[in-house]
Design a protein around this motif. Structure first.
Motif, PDB file in Angstrom:
ATOM      1  N   GLY A  96       1.043  -1.152   0.067  1.00 36.10           N
ATOM      2  CA  GLY A  96      -0.196   0.023  -0.147  1.00 36.10           C
ATOM      3  C   GLY A  96       0.842   1.339  -0.145  1.00 36.10           C
ATOM      4  N   ARG A  97       0.503   2.039  -0.784  1.00 35.82           N
ATOM      5  CA  ARG A  97       1.197   3.290  -0.983  1.00 35.82           C
ATOM      6  C   ARG A  97       1.316   4.273   0.354  1.00 35.82           C
ATOM      7  NH1 ARG A  97       0.900   7.168  -6.159  1.00 35.82           N
ATOM      8  NH2 ARG A  97       2.572   8.582  -5.564  1.00 35.82           N
ATOM      9  N   GLN A  98       0.237   4.116   1.087  1.00 34.66           N
ATOM     10  CA  GLN A  98       0.275   5.007   2.311  1.00 34.66           C
ATOM     11  C   GLN A  98       1.469   4.560   3.295  1.00 34.66           C
ATOM     12  OE1 GLN A  98      -2.294   3.182   1.322  1.00 34.66           O
ATOM     13  NE2 GLN A  98      -3.012   1.656   2.940  1.00 34.66           N
ATOM     14  N   ASP A  99       1.885   3.350   3.137  1.00 36.26           N
ATOM     15  CA  ASP A  99       2.800   2.929   3.961  1.00 36.26           C
ATOM     16  C   ASP A  99       4.403   3.272   3.588  1.00 36.26           C
ATOM     17  OD1 ASP A  99       1.189   1.714   5.782  1.00 36.26           O
ATOM     18  OD2 ASP A  99       0.997  -0.311   4.687  1.00 36.26           O
ATOM     19  N   GLU A 116       6.504   9.743   2.740  1.00 34.97           N
ATOM     20  CA  GLU A 116       7.617  10.542   3.035  1.00 34.97           C
ATOM     21  C   GLU A 116       6.998  11.871   3.087  1.00 34.97           C
ATOM     22  OE1 GLU A 116      12.398  11.379   2.934  1.00 34.97           O
ATOM     23  OE2 GLU A 116      11.199   9.992   1.457  1.00 34.97           O
ATOM     24  N   TYR A 117       7.504  12.853   4.106  1.00 34.15           N
ATOM     25  CA  TYR A 117       7.174  14.031   4.068  1.00 34.15           C
ATOM     26  C   TYR A 117       8.351  14.813   3.763  1.00 34.15           C
ATOM     27  CZ  TYR A 117       2.631  13.244   5.743  1.00 34.15           C
ATOM     28  OH  TYR A 117       1.448  12.296   6.062  1.00 34.15           O
ATOM     29  N   LEU A 118       8.492  15.801   2.800  1.00 38.56           N
ATOM     30  CA  LEU A 118       9.733  16.321   2.480  1.00 38.56           C
ATOM     31  C   LEU A 118       9.538  17.783   2.597  1.00 38.56           C
ATOM     32  CD1 LEU A 118      12.800  15.523   1.358  1.00 38.56           C
ATOM     33  CD2 LEU A 118      11.718  16.057  -1.039  1.00 38.56           C
ATOM     34  N   GLU A 166       2.325  13.433  -4.138  1.00 41.01           N
ATOM     35  CA  GLU A 166       0.898  13.381  -3.887  1.00 41.01           C
ATOM     36  C   GLU A 166       0.332  14.680  -3.727  1.00 41.01           C
ATOM     37  OE1 GLU A 166      -0.625  10.632  -0.893  1.00 41.01           O
ATOM     38  OE2 GLU A 166       0.241   9.046  -1.995  1.00 41.01           O
ATOM     39  N   SER A 167       1.049  15.744  -2.956  1.00 40.58           N
ATOM     40  CA  SER A 167       0.494  17.119  -2.671  1.00 40.58           C
ATOM     41  C   SER A 167       1.799  17.935  -2.410  1.00 40.58           C
ATOM     42  CB  SER A 167      -0.449  17.054  -1.655  1.00 40.58           C
ATOM     43  OG  SER A 167       0.268  16.955  -0.348  1.00 40.58           O
ATOM     44  N   ILE A 168       1.397  19.142  -2.825  1.00 40.31           N
ATOM     45  CA  ILE A 168       2.502  20.317  -2.201  1.00 40.31           C
ATOM     46  C   ILE A 168       1.835  21.302  -1.643  1.00 40.31           C
ATOM     47  CG2 ILE A 168       4.342  22.177  -3.157  1.00 40.31           C
ATOM     48  CD1 ILE A 168       4.636  20.255  -5.778  1.00 40.31           C
ATOM     49  N   GLU A 169       2.278  21.443  -0.194  1.00 38.74           N
ATOM     50  CA  GLU A 169       1.597  22.523   0.366  1.00 38.74           C
ATOM     51  C   GLU A 169       2.443  23.439   0.814  1.00 38.74           C
ATOM     52  OE1 GLU A 169      -0.277  20.248   3.713  1.00 38.74           O
ATOM     53  OE2 GLU A 169      -1.068  18.856   2.262  1.00 38.74           O
TER      54      GLU A 169
END
Length: 94
Positions: free
Chosen positions: A22-25, A28-30, A60-63
């Protein structure tokens, strides 16, 4: 995705392995500043001397960050004129 994960974390996974766990596992937060987006990848500056290249397809997202990247208390080290010059410089660099 497996190519990126293997290079990043020194693993030997296949795309099939990643789908199974599963991708959620494999999240990583960069944190850093996006310096470039070209060739299907992002160049993210994570420190003064480090730029991480990340395939755009795995992002998945850029915040926006919620805190300043300027070191805490740095404003007290500068004179009022130096601080004004820094703010002007940063404003022009947008």
């Amino acid at each position: 995705l497996a190519t990126f994960a293997n290079a990043r974390w020194k693993t030997h996974l296949t795309d099939r392995d990643l789908k199974r766990i599963g991708r959620q596992d494999v999240v990583e937060y960069l944190q850093g500043v996006v310096r470039e987006e070209a060739g299907g990848a992002l160049a993210v500056q994570t420190s003064a001397t480090t730029i991480e290249r990340v395939p755009r397809e795995v992002v998945e997202s850029i915040e926006p960050g919620r805190v300043s990247i300027m070191p805490q208390g740095y404003d007290r080290l500068l004179s009022p004129q130096e601080l004004a010059d820094l703010i002007a410089f940063l404003h022009r660099a947008k």
